[in-house]
Design a protein around this motif. Structure first.
Motif, PDB file in Angstrom:
ATOM      1  N   VAL A   1     -64.932 -15.343   1.156  1.00 40.39           N
ATOM      2  CA  VAL A   1     -63.711 -16.161   1.238  1.00 40.39           C
ATOM      3  C   VAL A   1     -63.994 -17.661   1.122  1.00 40.39           C
ATOM      4  N   PRO A   2     -64.975 -18.213   1.898  1.00 41.03           N
ATOM      5  CA  PRO A   2     -65.202 -19.666   1.802  1.00 41.03           C
ATOM      6  C   PRO A   2     -65.488 -20.182   0.398  1.00 41.03           C
ATOM      7  N   PRO A   3     -66.327 -19.497  -0.393  1.00 37.98           N
ATOM      8  CA  PRO A   3     -66.548 -20.013  -1.752  1.00 37.98           C
ATOM      9  C   PRO A   3     -65.275 -20.084  -2.586  1.00 37.98           C
TER      10      PRO A   3
ATOM     11  N   ARG B   1     -61.126 -23.636  -5.037  1.00 35.96           N
ATOM     12  CA  ARG B   1     -59.726 -24.039  -5.179  1.00 35.96           C
ATOM     13  C   ARG B   1     -59.541 -25.492  -4.735  1.00 35.96           C
ATOM     14  N   VAL B   2     -60.199 -25.853  -3.631  1.00 31.75           N
ATOM     15  CA  VAL B   2     -60.123 -27.234  -3.156  1.00 31.75           C
ATOM     16  C   VAL B   2     -60.734 -28.173  -4.194  1.00 31.75           C
ATOM     17  N   ALA B   3     -61.835 -27.748  -4.809  1.00 31.63           N
ATOM     18  CA  ALA B   3     -62.469 -28.559  -5.849  1.00 31.63           C
ATOM     19  C   ALA B   3     -61.509 -28.778  -7.019  1.00 31.63           C
ATOM     20  N   GLN B   4     -60.730 -27.743  -7.371  1.00 31.21           N
ATOM     21  CA  GLN B   4     -59.751 -27.896  -8.443  1.00 31.21           C
ATOM     22  C   GLN B   4     -58.679 -28.925  -8.066  1.00 31.21           C
ATOM     23  N   VAL B   5     -58.216 -28.866  -6.798  1.00 32.08           N
ATOM     24  CA  VAL B   5     -57.205 -29.819  -6.328  1.00 32.08           C
ATOM     25  C   VAL B   5     -57.760 -31.239  -6.385  1.00 32.08           C
ATOM     26  N   LEU B   6     -59.007 -31.397  -5.930  1.00 30.91           N
ATOM     27  CA  LEU B   6     -59.620 -32.724  -5.939  1.00 30.91           C
ATOM     28  C   LEU B   6     -59.808 -33.250  -7.360  1.00 30.91           C
TER      29      LEU B   6
ATOM     30  N   VAL C   1     -71.929 -18.083  -3.208  1.00 33.47           N
ATOM     31  CA  VAL C   1     -71.685 -16.851  -3.953  1.00 33.47           C
ATOM     32  C   VAL C   1     -73.006 -16.143  -4.239  1.00 33.47           C
ATOM     33  N   ALA C   2     -74.010 -16.910  -4.642  1.00 27.61           N
ATOM     34  CA  ALA C   2     -75.330 -16.329  -4.915  1.00 27.61           C
ATOM     35  C   ALA C   2     -75.923 -15.707  -3.652  1.00 27.61           C
ATOM     36  N   GLN C   3     -75.778 -16.374  -2.509  1.00 28.07           N
ATOM     37  CA  GLN C   3     -76.304 -15.848  -1.253  1.00 28.07           C
ATOM     38  C   GLN C   3     -75.570 -14.570  -0.845  1.00 28.07           C
ATOM     39  N   THR C   4     -74.259 -14.545  -1.078  1.00 25.02           N
ATOM     40  CA  THR C   4     -73.486 -13.350  -0.731  1.00 25.02           C
ATOM     41  C   THR C   4     -73.902 -12.165  -1.595  1.00 25.02           C
ATOM     42  N   GLU C   5     -74.103 -12.440  -2.878  1.00 26.09           N
ATOM     43  CA  GLU C   5     -74.544 -11.359  -3.778  1.00 26.09           C
ATOM     44  C   GLU C   5     -75.937 -10.880  -3.411  1.00 26.09           C
TER      45      GLU C   5
ATOM     46  N   ASP D   1     -71.949 -26.108  -4.027  1.00 21.35           N
ATOM     47  CA  ASP D   1     -72.151 -25.377  -2.772  1.00 21.35           C
ATOM     48  C   ASP D   1     -71.471 -24.011  -2.808  1.00 21.35           C
ATOM     49  N   ALA D   2     -70.303 -23.936  -3.461  1.00 25.35           N
ATOM     50  CA  ALA D   2     -69.613 -22.652  -3.571  1.00 25.35           C
ATOM     51  C   ALA D   2     -70.435 -21.678  -4.411  1.00 25.35           C
ATOM     52  N   ASP D   3     -71.021 -22.165  -5.508  1.00 18.90           N
ATOM     53  CA  ASP D   3     -71.868 -21.301  -6.337  1.00 18.90           C
ATOM     54  C   ASP D   3     -73.077 -20.809  -5.549  1.00 18.90           C
TER      55      ASP D   3
END
Length: 391
Positions: A62-64, A69-74, A23-27, A18-20
């Motif tokens: 910011v959200p992505p 980062r949350v994904a890394q923690v998980l 990011v694609a939508q923001t770009e 979802d983060a990717d």
């Protein structure tokens, strides 16, 4: 309830996907804004509009970043949880092979599950830190971790303040110049005696002495005992003339006892203030809101910060104030029946406390060795047992 490792990994994967996408939508949005110039959208107003659109789109990045980062923690938590799960599986297999119910295996399983609770809490707190703009302070008080049981609180405190060589204690609070530990099974005990220490008690070198006293009290009362070193204590007797340390510590003791009452509402609570600790305990009981205790015992006291026991508020079914000073205790030279730096002598008739006779051969540090004193503490833990007639 703990989440298993596969679920943690799957959640991390979904967050990454979802983060990717975000990011694609923001770009894509940024490119679309830049392409407005090619449509003939020109001029000063057009440039201002394009600049404004870019500014509005900027927070979308910011959200992505937070999600990744949350994904890394998980993902990291999933790896640690998998190791814990494997250890639990091996321990269960070991228990199945043991013909008798071995306490060691039971304790091992309990400790592994407790580590799982700590891992779960730490993961959640780290996610809060990533997603909350307001800094989250590290827990330093028992009330800061209301959802953790005491075993998990202990393991969490051991990460920052390891105490070795004392396997029978639980660290309830730990911070600079502060330490609160329990001896005995606090969660199942019928009574808990909170021991508030005095001058010099913040010195870590003195902890073994306080723990030995707590063990003595726990054995005598049949309940749990808490060594409450929850404040920067005065370093010497001259420093103990100051009242400010007791005022600050009184608020901390009040909060600690309130949390004990919340967690274990049916326990009988006794607070013992020794030396300057009696000033702290008295200050806590004279503050607004009172002190969650059934009994307050002031021993070797230079005063309780009040002029009469009636100014002390205990939150218990049948609250009582007790006082005891050994005849040979030099603390008696610092206080009189009528006055003192921290108030009158709590053993004086006009103060209004139940006075326990002191040990004629005892001094300022021998209260914990006095069988009569320990027997009276034992009496306090039994609400149905009448007090000794000498009172």
């Amino acid at each position: 309830m703990l989440i298993d490792a596969p679920t943690l990994r799957h959640t991390a994967h979904l967050l990454t996907v979802d983060a990717d996408w975000l990011v694609a939508q923001t770009e894509w949005l940024a490119r679309s804004v830049d392409d407005l110039n090619a449509t003939g959208f020109q001029g000063e107003a057009a440039e201002a509009a394009v600049s404004r659109l870019h500014a509005l789109a900027q927070p979308m990045a910011v959200p992505p970043e937070q999600m990744l980062r949350v994904a890394q923690v998980l993902s990291m938590t999933a790896g640690l949880q998998a190791e814990l799960d494997a250890a639990v599986h091996r321990a269960v297999a070991l228990a199945d092979r043991v013909a008798e119910d071995t306490p060691l295996v039971t304790l091992l399983l309990r400790d592994l599950r407790t580590l799982g609770d700590v891992l779960d809490w730490t993961c959640a707190r780290q996610i809060d830190l990533l997603c909350t703009p307001i800094p989250v302070e590290a827990p330093t008080r028992l009330s800061d971790t209301p959802d953790l049981d005491l075993a998990a609180v202990h393991e969490l405190n051991m990460l920052s303040t390891p105490v070795t060589g004392h396997g029978d204690l639980q660290i309830l609070e730990a911070a600079d110049a502060r330490m609160v530990v329990a001896v005995g099974d606090l969660e199942s005990a019928q009574s808990v005696t909170t021991m508030v220490a005095g001058v010099g008690s913040s010195d870590p070198a003195g902890l073994p002495v306080h723990l030995d006293r707590a063990r003595t009290v726990a054995a005598a009362t049949g309940g749990a005992a808490v060594v409450w070193l929850g404040y920067p204590a005065p370093e010497s007797v001259p420093h103990a003339l100051a009242q400010e340390p007791a005022r600050a510590a009184g608020a901390e003791l009040q909060a600690f006892q309130r949390e004990l009452a919340r967690r274990f509402p049916h326990q009988r609570r006794i607070v013992v203030g020794h030396s300057y600790g009696s000033v702290v305990a008295g200050t806590a009981a004279s503050r607004g809101g009172g002190l969650y205790a059934d009994d307050l015992v002031l021993i070797g006291s230079p005063g309780a910060g009040v002029t009469h026991a009636g100014q002390l508020t205990l939150l218990g079914d049948h609250p009582r104030i007790h006082a005891m000073t050994n005849p040979s205790d030099p603390i008696g030279l610092t206080v009189t029946q009528g006055a003192g730096v921290h108030g009158p002598d709590p053993t004086s008739p006009g103060f209004g406390a139940r006075v326990w006779p002191g040990d004629s051969s005892g001094n300022h540090g021998t209260y914990w060795e006095d069988p009569e004193f320990l027997a009276r503490l034992r009496d306090l833990t039994d609400q149905k047992k009448p007090m000794a007639s000498s009172e």
